[in-house]
Every structure is written in structure tokens, then in C-alpha cells.
Scaffold this active site. Structure first.
Site, mmCIF file in Angstrom:
data_model
loop_
_atom_site.group_PDB
_atom_site.id
_atom_site.type_symbol
_atom_site.label_atom_id
_atom_site.label_comp_id
_atom_site.label_asym_id
_atom_site.label_seq_id
_atom_site.Cartn_x
_atom_site.Cartn_y
_atom_site.Cartn_z
ATOM 1 C CE1 TYR A 110 41.915 49.074 46.520
ATOM 2 C CE2 TYR A 110 40.332 47.277 46.543
ATOM 3 C CZ TYR A 110 41.457 47.870 46.006
ATOM 4 O OH TYR A 110 42.114 47.267 44.962
ATOM 5 C CD1 TRP A 112 39.136 47.632 41.564
ATOM 6 C CD2 TRP A 112 38.735 47.705 39.361
ATOM 7 N NE1 TRP A 112 40.295 47.285 40.912
ATOM 8 C CE2 TRP A 112 40.076 47.314 39.566
ATOM 9 C CE3 TRP A 112 38.254 47.810 38.065
ATOM 10 C CZ2 TRP A 112 40.943 47.057 38.500
ATOM 11 C CZ3 TRP A 112 39.120 47.536 37.011
ATOM 12 C CH2 TRP A 112 40.447 47.173 37.241
HETATM 13 N N1 LIG Z 1 40.534 35.946 47.991
HETATM 14 C C1 LIG Z 1 40.793 36.959 47.170
HETATM 15 N N2 LIG Z 1 40.254 38.161 47.418
HETATM 16 C C2 LIG Z 1 40.508 39.193 46.579
HETATM 17 C C3 LIG Z 1 41.329 39.029 45.450
HETATM 18 C C4 LIG Z 1 41.903 37.753 45.221
HETATM 19 O O1 LIG Z 1 42.650 37.545 44.264
HETATM 20 N N3 LIG Z 1 41.589 36.739 46.084
HETATM 21 N N4 LIG Z 1 41.546 40.093 44.604
HETATM 22 C C5 LIG Z 1 41.490 41.405 45.204
HETATM 23 C C6 LIG Z 1 41.554 42.484 44.233
HETATM 24 S S1 LIG Z 1 42.907 42.447 43.161
HETATM 25 C C7 LIG Z 1 40.671 43.504 44.196
HETATM 26 S S2 LIG Z 1 40.987 44.843 43.176
HETATM 27 C C8 LIG Z 1 39.483 43.526 45.058
HETATM 28 C C9 LIG Z 1 38.233 44.076 44.363
HETATM 29 O O2 LIG Z 1 37.288 44.420 45.302
HETATM 30 P P1 LIG Z 1 36.184 45.546 45.009
HETATM 31 O O3 LIG Z 1 36.741 46.596 44.115
HETATM 32 O O4 LIG Z 1 35.613 45.988 46.304
HETATM 33 O O5 LIG Z 1 35.109 44.698 44.198
HETATM 34 P P2 LIG Z 1 33.924 45.192 43.243
HETATM 35 O O6 LIG Z 1 33.007 44.026 43.100
HETATM 36 O O7 LIG Z 1 34.493 45.764 41.995
HETATM 37 O O8 LIG Z 1 33.202 46.296 44.113
HETATM 38 C C10 LIG Z 1 32.719 47.469 43.568
HETATM 39 C C11 LIG Z 1 31.342 47.751 44.160
HETATM 40 O O9 LIG Z 1 30.976 49.070 43.776
HETATM 41 C C12 LIG Z 1 29.606 49.066 43.352
HETATM 42 N N5 LIG Z 1 29.460 50.189 42.411
HETATM 43 C C13 LIG Z 1 29.708 50.201 41.080
HETATM 44 N N6 LIG Z 1 29.487 51.441 40.589
HETATM 45 C C14 LIG Z 1 29.106 52.220 41.624
HETATM 46 C C15 LIG Z 1 28.738 53.598 41.730
HETATM 47 O O10 LIG Z 1 28.769 54.361 40.768
HETATM 48 N N7 LIG Z 1 28.419 54.044 42.982
HETATM 49 C C16 LIG Z 1 28.399 53.237 44.069
HETATM 50 N N8 LIG Z 1 28.065 53.782 45.241
HETATM 51 N N9 LIG Z 1 28.700 51.924 43.972
HETATM 52 C C17 LIG Z 1 29.067 51.437 42.778
HETATM 53 C C18 LIG Z 1 29.389 47.711 42.747
HETATM 54 O O11 LIG Z 1 28.020 47.387 42.765
HETATM 55 C C19 LIG Z 1 30.259 46.827 43.646
HETATM 56 O O12 LIG Z 1 29.534 46.304 44.719
HETATM 57 O O13 LIG Z 1 39.213 42.207 45.538
HETATM 58 C C20 LIG Z 1 40.336 41.626 46.178
HETATM 59 N N10 LIG Z 1 39.947 40.405 46.851
HETATM 60 N N1 LIG Z 2 37.772 38.909 34.225
HETATM 61 C C1 LIG Z 2 38.378 39.581 35.189
HETATM 62 N N2 LIG Z 2 39.592 40.125 34.972
HETATM 63 C C2 LIG Z 2 40.223 40.788 35.957
HETATM 64 C C3 LIG Z 2 39.620 40.985 37.227
HETATM 65 C C4 LIG Z 2 38.340 40.385 37.447
HETATM 66 O O1 LIG Z 2 37.758 40.480 38.542
HETATM 67 N N3 LIG Z 2 37.752 39.697 36.418
HETATM 68 N N4 LIG Z 2 40.257 41.716 38.191
HETATM 69 C C5 LIG Z 2 41.317 42.618 37.767
HETATM 70 C C6 LIG Z 2 42.140 43.073 38.884
HETATM 71 S S1 LIG Z 2 41.519 44.240 39.938
HETATM 72 C C7 LIG Z 2 43.406 42.651 39.072
HETATM 73 S S2 LIG Z 2 44.346 43.292 40.347
HETATM 74 C C8 LIG Z 2 44.026 41.655 38.187
HETATM 75 C C9 LIG Z 2 44.707 40.584 39.016
HETATM 76 O O2 LIG Z 2 45.651 39.903 38.298
HETATM 77 P P1 LIG Z 2 46.234 38.567 38.903
HETATM 78 O O3 LIG Z 2 46.393 38.713 40.356
HETATM 79 O O4 LIG Z 2 47.436 38.218 38.151
HETATM 80 O O5 LIG Z 2 45.022 37.580 38.558
HETATM 81 P P2 LIG Z 2 44.523 36.229 39.220
HETATM 82 O O6 LIG Z 2 43.501 35.689 38.274
HETATM 83 O O7 LIG Z 2 44.100 36.430 40.604
HETATM 84 O O8 LIG Z 2 45.803 35.300 39.211
HETATM 85 C C10 LIG Z 2 46.455 34.945 38.004
HETATM 86 C C11 LIG Z 2 46.907 33.537 38.079
HETATM 87 O O9 LIG Z 2 47.999 33.371 38.975
HETATM 88 C C12 LIG Z 2 48.078 31.992 39.288
HETATM 89 N N5 LIG Z 2 48.683 31.816 40.597
HETATM 90 C C13 LIG Z 2 48.089 31.919 41.802
HETATM 91 N N6 LIG Z 2 48.983 31.677 42.785
HETATM 92 C C14 LIG Z 2 50.160 31.432 42.165
HETATM 93 C C15 LIG Z 2 51.471 31.106 42.627
HETATM 94 O O10 LIG Z 2 51.753 31.030 43.820
HETATM 95 N N7 LIG Z 2 52.428 30.916 41.685
HETATM 96 C C16 LIG Z 2 52.183 31.002 40.358
HETATM 97 N N8 LIG Z 2 53.193 30.848 39.514
HETATM 98 N N9 LIG Z 2 50.948 31.296 39.901
HETATM 99 C C17 LIG Z 2 49.964 31.519 40.785
HETATM 100 C C18 LIG Z 2 46.660 31.475 39.289
HETATM 101 O O11 LIG Z 2 46.595 30.254 38.598
HETATM 102 C C19 LIG Z 2 45.880 32.589 38.669
HETATM 103 O O12 LIG Z 2 44.974 32.159 37.674
HETATM 104 O O13 LIG Z 2 43.055 41.037 37.361
HETATM 105 C C20 LIG Z 2 42.212 41.983 36.717
HETATM 106 N N10 LIG Z 2 41.441 41.307 35.708
HETATM 107 MO MO LIG Z 3 42.825 44.368 41.817
#
Ligand SMILES: Nc1nc2c(c(=O)[nH]1)N[C@H]1C(S)=C(S)[C@@H](COP(=O)(O)OP(=O)(O)OC[C@H]3O[C@@H](n4cnc5c(=O)[nH]c(N)nc54)[C@H](O)[C@@H]3O)O[C@H]1N2
Ligand SMILES: Nc1nc2c(c(=O)[nH]1)N[C@H]1C(S)=C(S)[C@@H](COP(=O)(O)OP(=O)(O)OC[C@H]3O[C@@H](n4cnc5c(=O)[nH]c(N)nc54)[C@H](O)[C@@H]3O)O[C@H]1N2
Ligand SMILES: [Mo]
Length: 765
Positions: A110, A112
Site C-alpha cells: 500500500y 501513494w
Molecule cells: N495517524 C494517521 N495515519 C494516517 C493517516 C491519518 O490521517 N492519520 N492518513 C492515512 C492515509 S489517508 C494515507 S493515504 C496513508 C499514506 O501512506 P503512504 O502512501 O504509505 O505514504 P507516502 O509518504 O505517500 O509513501 C509513499 C512512499 O513511496 C516512495 N516513493 C515515491 N515514488 C516512488 C517510486 O517511484 N518507487 C518507489 N519504490 N518508491 C517511491 C516515497 O519515497 C514514500 O516513502 O497514510 C495514512 N496514515
Molecule cells: N497537503 C496534503 N493534502 C492531502 C494529503 C496530504 O498528505 N497532504 N493527503 C491526501 C489523502 S491521501 C487523503 S485520503 C485526504 C484525506 O482527507 P481528510 O481525511 O479529510 O483530511 P485530514 O486532514 O486528515 O482531515 C480533515 C479534517 O477533519 C477534521 N476532523 C478530524 N476528526 C474529526 C471529527 O471527528 N469530526 C469532525 N467534524 N472533523 C474532524 C480535522 O480537523 C482535519 O483537519 O487528504 C489528501 N490531501
Molecule cells: Mo489517503
């Protein structure tokens, strides 16, 4: 040396890049009205000291061979040649696949990865394992929408149709009276879209809507989730309590006969059962405004007036992904839909339910008529899978049963895991537990561009190129531009792209032809492009040939304006366009879910107390949301990301009262802790955050002071040290990373320096 600028793309925007005397200069795509500062992270990234220059093998693995090992995360590496690496990796994969079968290989991988349709690392891993050993144990769903992607198909028939293909921003800006958003619409989030986005248009649309008269209301613990351009109202809510608030809004609508009974009868099933629950007929508990007020912290009067403000208006309800990344995260997703239905809004212009609107730059956009094809992944012969966030559970409990979407399944026994394009030490919860889980493996293989914590736990590390060092095509189905991603620099050290690595390994496994189909990377790009061109020709869309496209660097594709079609079609002609649910209608009560008999997700939406609530030990909520300064953990060492840290540490934010009562001041180093571990973070104090809540974004690279500690201290501020590793419910088993409970104090000792971007000890022979 000055070279002609090349076109390029990333998940956070399109750009041109040029190397001036070894300095990379990045310029946003000229057509982007609101480019992202995250682009700056590239400028110092190409030759940063934390990049991986050659293949590496972990010392303990080399000396002792494959097997469980507690030294992962705390070991030295030995630089080896590609020939040695290919021999070690292909030998180990053959051993595991022959002795234990492909069902002992975890290839979920898993993450991005990077923009670029062909070099998408996860697709490359899957294709490689399918074509060489016949398959792998996969993971389903995402960390983004783990709960929503399981519940929405049951209750509205499809997730994509009400999320990515939901009502568009354009329509909202023209028609919506009230946009009530649970979790806000932070512009920091819509900077990003997987595959890329060339035009950041959210700020403009929100501004336009507000000027026309849309009232924006953001329900969130953070004021900053509401963009200034919305000129809206912030309703502060206790984290994890939105379900109670929405139930009370429904109670008020019902009690005042403001619910649209005609809509509920024609297009929905089960409203009567929910009303019985709201009114106390089901279990003696009324879910009125007073009841909800005590749970969510919003006054009963404001809940009642809010319901009145929604009645009779064109209302759009949105629920952020964040709300369902928490215990019982299915409930607010379900209730957001029910609220829009009770108001009779689904299918009206600018009305209804926009799940995750604003969470990413994909949502509320138009779709391309033709999209660029993905790399075919081949056939996976292994049936076993896990819901993606059950990773540690699987590795720690092989053979044990778990519930998922009405089924009872068993965790497979994994010997080897392969990761490329993801960072589990970024994305997973409870990192000490994750380390214990990875330590059970015989072998962990990781392809990475830099020494992330995941790479530091690997047995064999294969250095991957960045997109800037290879050719690809950048595009997303919601972005009308397609870009030639032209290389701007030579690969760092001996780094290779994932495709070349897999092609060499496939050769050693006797499966080269099956993996490559005889094509070089460039030939694959031409092949995929040609497939798109053929689809375009069938629809009378003229596009240049590949060579012309490569020369120009970009092209523009026509788009459809069909956002919101699922519910619009239902409303216009329910006989012809029933929803793909068992009843063909919106399911306020789901017999299917009721029959699963899981107490943590019954047949209609409910309020269920989370196990994590503030108490004397952990008196504060921690919100671990997405970082503004980067995408996840990617390029955390980049210029922009680093410039927004303090003393090299990630910044946590807390309310002045919470700071004052603990003697914490702006700029202090704080220690945030709970029973799982502790993190250090620099302090910012802000009234934009609700009292009783701390915010620490995700993304700081895990930097444990003692990697083997049972309760580690991260010097850098990675909140996943603190988060709880449980599923949202037996239904979806999504991740619960967004909310946990903690204590915070001023860190009184001399704060240790952050070492996250120092490479591990490497021995060169
Ligand atoms: N506590 C908490 N944890 C969360 C979340 C949260 O809201 N709270 N959000 C979650 C969400 S929504 C998501 S999507 C995940 C994201 O979690 P990840 O998608 O695992 O996070 P990234 O940092 O995007 O990891 C991508 C990795 O791929 C590497 N990479 C980039 N390009 C390439 C390539 O071409 N080849 C290879 N081999 N590697 C490459 C980058 O260096 C990086 O280390 O995290 C989740 N974790
Ligand atoms: N710059 C930047 N943008 C991103 C990403 C990133 O890593 N960096 N990650 C991307 C990815 S993979 C994803 S999946 C999306 C995630 O999209 P989201 O999950 O919506 O993004 P978050 O910033 O984790 O959360 C949005 C807001 O929800 C509020 N929140 C948290 N808990 C609660 C709750 O219980 N109730 C209410 N009402 N609000 C709450 C928090 O204040 C938080 O700032 O974002 C994407 N956009
Ligand atoms: Mo995500």
C-alpha cells in the site's frame, strides 16, 4: 550547465523543471490558478544525503539468513552490487514461493508512490508477483476511506459515484444555499490528487460560491479546516462525535415535521426504523439536541437552530474522510447520507451528499471522456486478502479469524513482504506494534528513493529513482491535462526505476517475457499511449501521436459534466435507474448489514461510544490529520517541509488554555504521550483549535530514540507512535489513525537532535 526546461507532474501539481548548475528550479504549470507550495520540496531532493545510492542488505539478515529478527529497525547495512542484490532477492523469492507458496508472500504494498501512469510502483509489484510466482496475498481498500468504501456500496450502491463523481464544485458554486461540511474543506488537502492535478480550482469555486450567497458551515475541531474564502461559520465539535450531532439534527427535523417524507418514502428504505431509534421507541433513549449536546459539545440551542437553517434550503452535505478514519467511522458516513435524504436534497442541482468533497483535488471535478490506461497487473492466483489496515494483526496472528463485511476470514501465514511506493512507518498505527509485526517475517524487501523508516526495517533495500530521473506519462481521470514527464536529471547513484528492477529479477526467475512482454519502459509508454489514442479515435477525439505529444509535453482532453449522476438519475427516474443496492433505494436501514449480526455496526446508523475518550491519564484528544507542507511522508526532507518545522521538529498546535494550565509556551518542545509511546514536537498555540484538542499532522519521518523500545520516543513528531491499531468495526476494519487520546507536557530535558534524515550506518566492502 543549463538545460531546456522539461514538463513534469506530481500528485501536488504539474510543473516545468530545469537544472541550473546542478540546482533544480521548479516552476508551476502556467495554467494553474493556485499552485501548491509543496512543489518546492523537489528543489533540494535529488541529491539529498538521505537518498539511497546502491542496493543494501541488512547485516543481521546477511549473517543469519532469513527469519524473524528483533534487530530490524536497529541494524547496519552493507552496500552490495546490483548483481548480488538480484541473486539474493530472486533466490529468496524462489525459496519462499517453492516452500510455502505464493500465499505466504504479502504483496499489498500500500502507498501513494509517485505520479506517472506507468512507473506506479504498486502496480509494478503486483504485476511482478503475478507474472513470476502466480500471485500474492493482497490488501483491499485504503487508509483514506477504509470504512466508507465498505459501507457506501451497501447503502447507496457505489462509493465512487458520490465521491469522485459527485456533485461538482461548478454546480455547487451556482446552486447551493448551504454547504454543511463535517470535517471542513481545508485547501491544504485539495492541493493533492493521486496521478496529478494541473489546475487547483477549489479556492476559486469556494470564493465564487460565497460571493453568490452560499453559506458555508464547517463542523470540525479545527477552525483552519474552513478556507477564508468561504467566509463561513466554524462549529467546534469534539472529535469522533459527529454521529451524535447528526442524529440530533435528524431528531429535530422529524419532530418539527421538516423531514421530506415524500422523498424518504419514494427513494429510501428504513426511515421508520431510524425514527424509532431517534425518538426512544427502540431502546428508551431519545436522541434529541440535549442528548447530543452533552456528547459533542455544541449547545442544544445551536443544534436546533442549525436544523432550522437547513430546512427549505438547497443543501449540500459533505463528510470528510477524516471522520471515518476513527472508531465506528462507518456511522458519520451513513448519517451524512441520511441527513441529505431527510432534507430531500439528493439529485437536486447543487444539493445532496458529496462524500469527501474537498479532501482531494479529484472530488467535485469533471471526468475525462477517455482516460489513460493503467499498467495491466495480470492474474493473482491467491485468494487470501486483508483489509489494508489489518497489517500488524495479520503478521502477529497468523491463522486467526477476523470479521470483514459479513464474512469470517483467516489471516494467512506470511513469510515474505514486498514494499515499493509506500511507507508503512508513515501510514500505519501503533508503530512499536508494527515493528514487532515486521520482525516476525523471514524477509522484508523494500524499494525506496530514500532511507524512510520502512527502508530501515528492510532486509534488502533496492534504490529507486524519483520521477525526475525517468520518463513517464502524468495524468488523472479528473484532470483534463496529460503531461509528458520528461527526465531532468540522471538517476541518483545506482538507483533504477522499479520496472527495470523487476525486469532484471523476472529474468533471473525465468519469467522475463511474461513480465516485460518484450517492451522497454519507453515502449510501454508508447503502447499505453496508443491504447488511449485508439479510444479517443473511437470517440472522434483527435490527439497527437506519441512522438508529437512527447515533443509538446502536454495535451488537453475533453471532459464530461456528469457529476452527481447517480442520485440525479434516481430522482428523475427511479424505475429506470434504481440504485445498485438490494432495495434499489437509499438504505437508511440495511437488512444486509443487520444480517451480518455485528454489534459494532447494526442495521441502521447509531451512536456508539468510542473506547478512546479523554480521561485522567490521557485528558486530550489528538487529531493526526494530513500535513499541509507535503504529501504524507513524501519529501519530508524537502525545502518547504523543513522550513515549516521548528528546531527540526514537526509542530503541534494547542489551545491557549490547554497550554497555560500546563505551563507550555510558544516555541517550547512538548512531549505528547500515551500508553503506546511518546513523541516530541514543537509548540504553536492557537485559538483556531478547540480546547481539549491537540493537532499534530502526519508525515514527520519516524525517528525513535531507541528503536527497540517497547514504548518508543520519536524525536521528530510522528503521531502514529501514539495512535491505536484497531479496525473501525467488524464491518469495514478501516484504520483509526485520525483520533487518539494523549497527555502533553513541556519537555524539561535537553531535547535530543532529530536524526530522521541521517542515513543508517552503511558498511562498504
Ligand atoms: N495517524 C494517521 N495515519 C494516517 C493517516 C491519518 O490521517 N492519520 N492518513 C492515512 C492515509 S489517508 C494515507 S493515504 C496513508 C499514506 O501512506 P503512504 O502512501 O504509505 O505514504 P507516502 O509518504 O505517500 O509513501 C509513499 C512512499 O513511496 C516512495 N516513493 C515515491 N515514488 C516512488 C517510486 O517511484 N518507487 C518507489 N519504490 N518508491 C517511491 C516515497 O519515497 C514514500 O516513502 O497514510 C495514512 N496514515
Ligand atoms: N497537503 C496534503 N493534502 C492531502 C494529503 C496530504 O498528505 N497532504 N493527503 C491526501 C489523502 S491521501 C487523503 S485520503 C485526504 C484525506 O482527507 P481528510 O481525511 O479529510 O483530511 P485530514 O486532514 O486528515 O482531515 C480533515 C479534517 O477533519 C477534521 N476532523 C478530524 N476528526 C474529526 C471529527 O471527528 N469530526 C469532525 N467534524 N472533523 C474532524 C480535522 O480537523 C482535519 O483537519 O487528504 C489528501 N490531501
Ligand atoms: Mo489517503
Amino acid at each position: 550547465m543549463t538545460v531546456k526546461p522539461t514538463t513534469h507532474s506530481s500528485h501536488w501539481g504539474a510543473f516545468t523543471a530545469v537544472l541550473h548548475d546542478d540546482k533544480l528550479v521548479v516552476t508551476p504549470f502556467a495554467g494553474d490558478p493556485d499552485p501548491s507550495p509543496i512543489l518546492k520540496n523537489f528543489e533540494n531532493a535529488l541529491d539529498h544525503k538521505v537518498r539511497i545510492a546502491t542496493p543494501m542488505v541488512r547485516r543481521g539478515w546477511l549473517e543469519n539468513g532469513p527469519g524473524p529478527d528483533d534487530r530490524r529497525g536497529d541494524d547496519e547495512y552493507i552496500a552490495i552490487s546490483w548483481e548480488e542484490a538480484y541473486a539474493l532477492v530472486s533466490g529468496e523469492l524462489s525459496r519462499v514461493a517453492t516452500t510455502h507458496g505464493p500465499e505466504s508472500v504479502f504483496g499489498g504494498s500500500y502507498g501513494w508512490s509517485s505520479a506517472g501512469r506507468f512507473h506506479h510502483a504498486q502496480s509494478q509489484v503486483h504485476r511482478f508477483l503475478n507474472t513470476t510466482i502466480g500471485g500474492y496475498v493482497r490488501s483491499v481498500n485504503s487508509y483514506s476511506s477504509g470504512a466508507a468504501s465498505v459501507i457506501l456500496p451497501h447503502i447507496v450502491g457505489d462509493m465512487n459515484e458520490i465521491a469522485r463523481r459527485g456533485v461538482s464544485w461548478e454546480e455547487i458554486s451556482e446552486h447551493t444555499d448551504v454547504l454543511l461540511s463535517f470535517g471542513g474543506l481545508a485547501l491544504k488537502n485539495s492541493q493533492v490528487a493521486s496521478g496529478g492535478l494541473s489546475e487547483h480550482t477549489e479556492r476559486g469555486f469556494i470564493d465564487k460560491a460565497a460571493k453568490r450567497g452560499t453559506t458555508f458551515i464547517s463542523v470540525s475541531p479545527l477552525e483552519s479546516d474552513l478556507p477564508d474564502e468561504a467566509r463561513g461559520e466554524w462549529l467546534a465539535i469534539k472529535p469522533g462525535t459527529d454521529a451524535a450531532l447528526i442524529l440530533a439534527l435528524l431528531h429535530v427535523l422529524n419532530a418539527n415535521q421538516w423531514s421530506d417524507e415524500d422523498f424518504l418514502a419514494r427513494y429510501c428504505v428504513g426511515w421508520d426504523k431510524l425514527v424509532a431509534y431517534l425518538c426512544g421507541a427502540e431502546d428508551g433513549q431519545m436522541r434529541d439536541a440535549q442528548w447530543a449536546s452533552e456528547i459533542c459539545g455544541i449547545s442544544a440551542a445551536r443544534i436546533e437552530s442549525l436544523a432550522a437553517e437547513l430546512y427549505g434550503k438547497r443543501v449540500m452535505i459533505s463528510v470528510a474522510h477524516a471522520l471515518q478514519r476513527a472508531e465506528h467511522g462507518e456511522q458519520p458516513v451513513w448519517l451524512g447520507l441520511v441527513l441529505s435524504a431527510a432534507l430531500g436534497q439528493p439529485g437536486l442541482p447543487g444539493g445532496g451528499y458529496g462524500y469527501a468533497l474537498g479532501a482531494l483535488g479529484h472530488y467535485g471535478k469533471h471526468h475525462n471522456q477517455v482516460s489513460f490506461p493503467a499498467l495491466p497487473q495480470g492474474k493473482n492466483g491467491v485468494k487470501d486478502f486483508i483489509p489494508v489496515a489489518r497489517l500488524s494483526d495479520m503478521l502477529l496472528n497468523p491463522g486467526e479469524e477476523f470479521r470483514y463485511n459479513g464474512q469470517t476470514l483467516r489471516y494467512p501465514h506470511i513469510k515474505l513482504a514486498w514494499w515499493a511506493g509506500g511507507n508503512p512507518f508513515h501510514h500505519h498505527q501503533d508503530l512499536a506494534r508494527l515493528r514487532r509485526a515486521f520482525n516476525q517475517l523471514d524477509t522484508l524487501i523494500v524499494h525506496e528513493v530514500a532511507w524512510t523508516a520502512t527502508a530501515r526495517h528492510a532486509d534488502i533495500v533496492l534504490p529507486a529513482t524519483m520521477t525526475l530521473e525517468r520518463e513517464d506519462v502524468g495524468g488523472a481521470p479528473t484532470d483534463r491535462h496529460l503531461f509528458a514527464m520528461q527526465p531532468v536529471a540522471k538517476p541518483f547513484g545506482e538507483a533504477k526505476d522499479d520496472y527495470s528492477i523487476f525486469a532484471e529479477l523476472a529474468k533471473r526467475l525465468g519469467r522475463e517475457e511474461a513480465f516485460t512482454e518484450g517492451r522497454t519502459a519507453r515502449e510501454w509508454l508508447q503502447h499505453l499511449y496508443q491504447q488511449m489514442q485508439e479510444k479517443c479515435e473511437q470517440q472522434n477525439i483527435s490527439v497527437p501521436n506519441f512522438e508529437q505529444f512527447w515533443e509538446i509535453g502536454q495535451l488537453q482532453l475533453p471532459q464530461l459534466k456528469d457529476g452527481g449522476r447517480l442520485l440525479r438519475n434516481l430522482r428523475n427516474d427511479p424505475d429506470r435507474y434504481p440504485l445498485p443496492t438490494p432495495s434499489g433505494k437509499i438504505e437508511i436501514f440495511s437488512q444486509t448489514i443487520a444480517d451480518f449480526n455485528d454489534a459494532d455496526c447494526p442495521g441502521h446508523p447509531v451512536w456508539l461510544e468510542p473506547t478512546q475518550k479523554p480521561d485522567s491519564q490521557n485528558p486530550l484528544y489528538l487529531i493526526a490529520n494530513q500535513p499541509a507542507t507535503k504529501l504524507h511522508s513524501q519529501l519530508d526532507y524537502g525545502k518547504h517541509s523543513v522550513s515549516q518545522k521548528l528546531d527540526g521538529r514537526e509542530i503541534c498546535r494547542l489551545h491557549p488554555q490547554d497550554a497555560l494550565s500546563r505551563g507550555i509556551k510558544v516555541g517550547d518542545t512538548a512531549i505528547i504521550s500515551n500508553s503506546r509511546g511518546a513523541v516530541l514536537a514543537s509548540v504553536e498555540i492557537s485559538k483556531q483549535i478547540m480546547q481539549g484538542v491537540i493537532q499534530l499532522p502526519t508525515g514527520a519521518w519516524y525517528d525513535p530514540q531507541d528503536a527497540r523500545a517497547a514504548h518508543p520516543l520519536c524525536r521528530h513528531g510522528n503521531p502514529n507512535v501514539l495512535t491505536l491499531d484497531v479496525g473501525t468495526s467488524s464491518l469495514a476494519q478501516g484504520c483509526c489513525g485520525q483520533i487518539t487520546t494523549v497527555n502533553i507536557a513541556r519537555f524539561e530535558d535537553v531535547a535530543p537532535a532529530v536524526r530522521a534524515f541521517e542515513p543508517p550506518v552503511v558498511l562498504y566492502r
